[in-house]
Scaffold this motif. Structure first.
Motif, PDB file in Angstrom:
ATOM      1  N   ARG A 235      56.988 -14.522 -27.909  1.00  0.00           N
ATOM      2  CA  ARG A 235      58.000 -15.578 -27.990  1.00  0.00           C
ATOM      3  C   ARG A 235      58.656 -15.657 -29.362  1.00  0.00           C
ATOM      4  O   ARG A 235      59.690 -16.285 -29.505  1.00  0.00           O
TER       5      ARG A 235
ATOM      6  N   LEU B 146      63.721 -22.440 -23.144  1.00  0.00           N
ATOM      7  CA  LEU B 146      62.830 -21.483 -23.791  1.00  0.00           C
ATOM      8  C   LEU B 146      63.361 -20.068 -23.625  1.00  0.00           C
ATOM      9  O   LEU B 146      63.358 -19.281 -24.582  1.00  0.00           O
TER      10      LEU B 146
ATOM     11  N   ARG C 186      46.904 -18.956 -27.002  1.00  0.00           N
ATOM     12  CA  ARG C 186      47.908 -18.741 -25.954  1.00  0.00           C
ATOM     13  C   ARG C 186      47.638 -17.449 -25.194  1.00  0.00           C
ATOM     14  O   ARG C 186      47.833 -17.374 -23.969  1.00  0.00           O
TER      15      ARG C 186
ATOM     16  N   ALA D 197      52.623 -24.340 -24.456  1.00  0.00           N
ATOM     17  CA  ALA D 197      52.813 -24.089 -25.885  1.00  0.00           C
ATOM     18  C   ALA D 197      51.573 -24.561 -26.632  1.00  0.00           C
ATOM     19  O   ALA D 197      50.870 -25.459 -26.174  1.00  0.00           O
TER      20      ALA D 197
ATOM     21  N   GLU E 144      49.997 -25.984 -30.286  1.00  0.00           N
ATOM     22  CA  GLU E 144      50.273 -26.588 -31.589  1.00  0.00           C
ATOM     23  C   GLU E 144      48.943 -26.771 -32.332  1.00  0.00           C
ATOM     24  O   GLU E 144      48.019 -27.411 -31.824  1.00  0.00           O
TER      25      GLU E 144
ATOM     26  N   ILE F 286      60.007 -27.112 -21.606  1.00  0.00           N
ATOM     27  CA  ILE F 286      60.684 -25.813 -21.627  1.00  0.00           C
ATOM     28  C   ILE F 286      62.171 -25.922 -21.292  1.00  0.00           C
ATOM     29  O   ILE F 286      62.935 -24.985 -21.536  1.00  0.00           O
TER      30      ILE F 286
ATOM     31  N   VAL G  28      61.634 -27.310 -27.408  1.00  0.00           N
ATOM     32  CA  VAL G  28      61.268 -25.916 -27.629  1.00  0.00           C
ATOM     33  C   VAL G  28      61.188 -25.612 -29.110  1.00  0.00           C
ATOM     34  O   VAL G  28      60.222 -25.008 -29.613  1.00  0.00           O
TER      35      VAL G  28
ATOM     36  N   LEU H 287      58.328 -27.377 -30.988  1.00  0.00           N
ATOM     37  CA  LEU H 287      57.016 -26.773 -30.790  1.00  0.00           C
ATOM     38  C   LEU H 287      56.919 -25.381 -31.440  1.00  0.00           C
ATOM     39  O   LEU H 287      56.008 -24.614 -31.149  1.00  0.00           O
TER      40      LEU H 287
ATOM     41  N   HIS I  32      59.212 -22.732 -31.653  1.00  0.00           N
ATOM     42  CA  HIS I  32      59.867 -21.527 -31.162  1.00  0.00           C
ATOM     43  C   HIS I  32      61.237 -21.356 -31.814  1.00  0.00           C
ATOM     44  O   HIS I  32      62.022 -22.284 -31.817  1.00  0.00           O
TER      45      HIS I  32
END
Length: 296
Positions: free
Chosen positions: A44, A74, A199, A215, A217, A285, A291, A294, A296
């Motif tokens: 990602r 996403l 993940r 996701a 964190e 997402i 997105v 978090l 990305h």
């Protein structure tokens, strides 16, 4: 070694999802830089793996797979990340799967049409082609789609013919000092690698579409004690997903946590206390703000 004798540069790996870009980066660097699963779109983020050989350093930029379907925020952000990763690049490696050509391959190649940067073709997974005589006509057909600067067939999984690829990239690195310290193999810190490890284990255990709406964190990463203390939040997009991730009597979450902890102990070389929580952020997402929030 004098700085004037050094060469270094950036090499971006581009292609559709699941052609083996992350496996190739890991094989070239000799370390686990990017997580790898059989599922497409595992990567990602823009992640750099650093390969330093004698007087040459190659920064390998692993990018999310370019794909035509952009159903969620996403998906769109991942495509944007992949395209933005081409800025300031010295060489692009267009990675395809041996004997395979799909709509997403064509779309990814089209993104490179206006580049003046040298583009090499990497034909990966050649070990899956029983009759190697089929490779030559496939590579010739690929060269008709674009005049590539070089073509290298490899098997990232088996580390076959990687030296030829390193040689092609090294020859095109500009003169200049190293971009990273010689003892570093990635631009990412341990906090990021911990999140990706969790993940990865989730993607390996969960089925169908659920892994793509998750996701991670990292809420705490403490290295001050005798063991590393890591608190990680697993964000899901629906209440129904939360119970699946936790599993009956917490069995799934315990299984994922144990696998991630063992992996982290091996990578970090230290005892790890890993604690996982599962929380819901409705349809994150589909929200570009969520997105990006978090990570990305």
């Amino acid at each position: 070694m004098s700085e004037s004798s050094l060469r270094s540069g950036m090499v971006a790996l581009v292609g559709r999802p699941n052609v083996g870009k992350s496996t190739l980066v890991n094989a070239l660097v000799g370390e686990k830089v990017s997580i790898v699963t059989p599922k497409p779109q595992t990567t990602r983020h823009r992640i750099i793996g650093v390969l330093t050989r004698e007087n040459v350093q190659i920064a390998l930029v692993d990018t999310p797979g370019l794909h035509t379907a952009q159903k969620t925020a996403l998906n769109r952000v991942m495509n944007e990340t992949a395209v933005a990763s081409l800025a300031g690049i010295d060489v692009v490696l267009f990675v395809v799967e041996a004997g395979q050509w799909r709509e997403d391959d064509a779309a990814a190649l089209a993104r490179l049409s206006k580049l003046s940067t040298p583009v090499g073709l990497v034909v990966n997974k050649v070990d899956r082609v029983p009759d190697k005589r089929e490779l030559l006509p496939f590579m010739e057909a690929m060269n008709e789609r674009r005049a590539f600067d070089f073509v290298v067939p490899v098997s990232a999984q088996r580390a076959d013919n990687l030296e030829a690829l390193v040689g092609e990239c090294s020859a095109r690195m500009p003169e200049g000092p190293y971009l990273f310290p010689e003892d570093e193999y990635t631009d990412r810190n341990m906090r990021f690698l911990a999140a990706e490890t969790v993940r990865e284990k989730l993607m390996m255990q969960l089925q169908q579409e659920l892994p793509y709406s998750i996701a991670i964190e990292i809420e705490r990463f403490d290295t001050s004690g005798e063991q590393i203390e890591i608190h990680a939040c697993i964000w899901v997009s629906r209440d129904s997903h939360k119970s699946i991730v936790i599993g009956r009597s917490g069995a799934m979450l315990k299984k994922i946590g144990r696998a991630a902890r063992l992996d982290l102990v091996e990578r970090l070389g230290q005892r790890v206390d890993l604690r996982l929580w599962v929380k819901v952020r409705d349809n994150w997402i589909d929200s570009e703000a969520s997105v990006r929030d978090l990570g990305h």
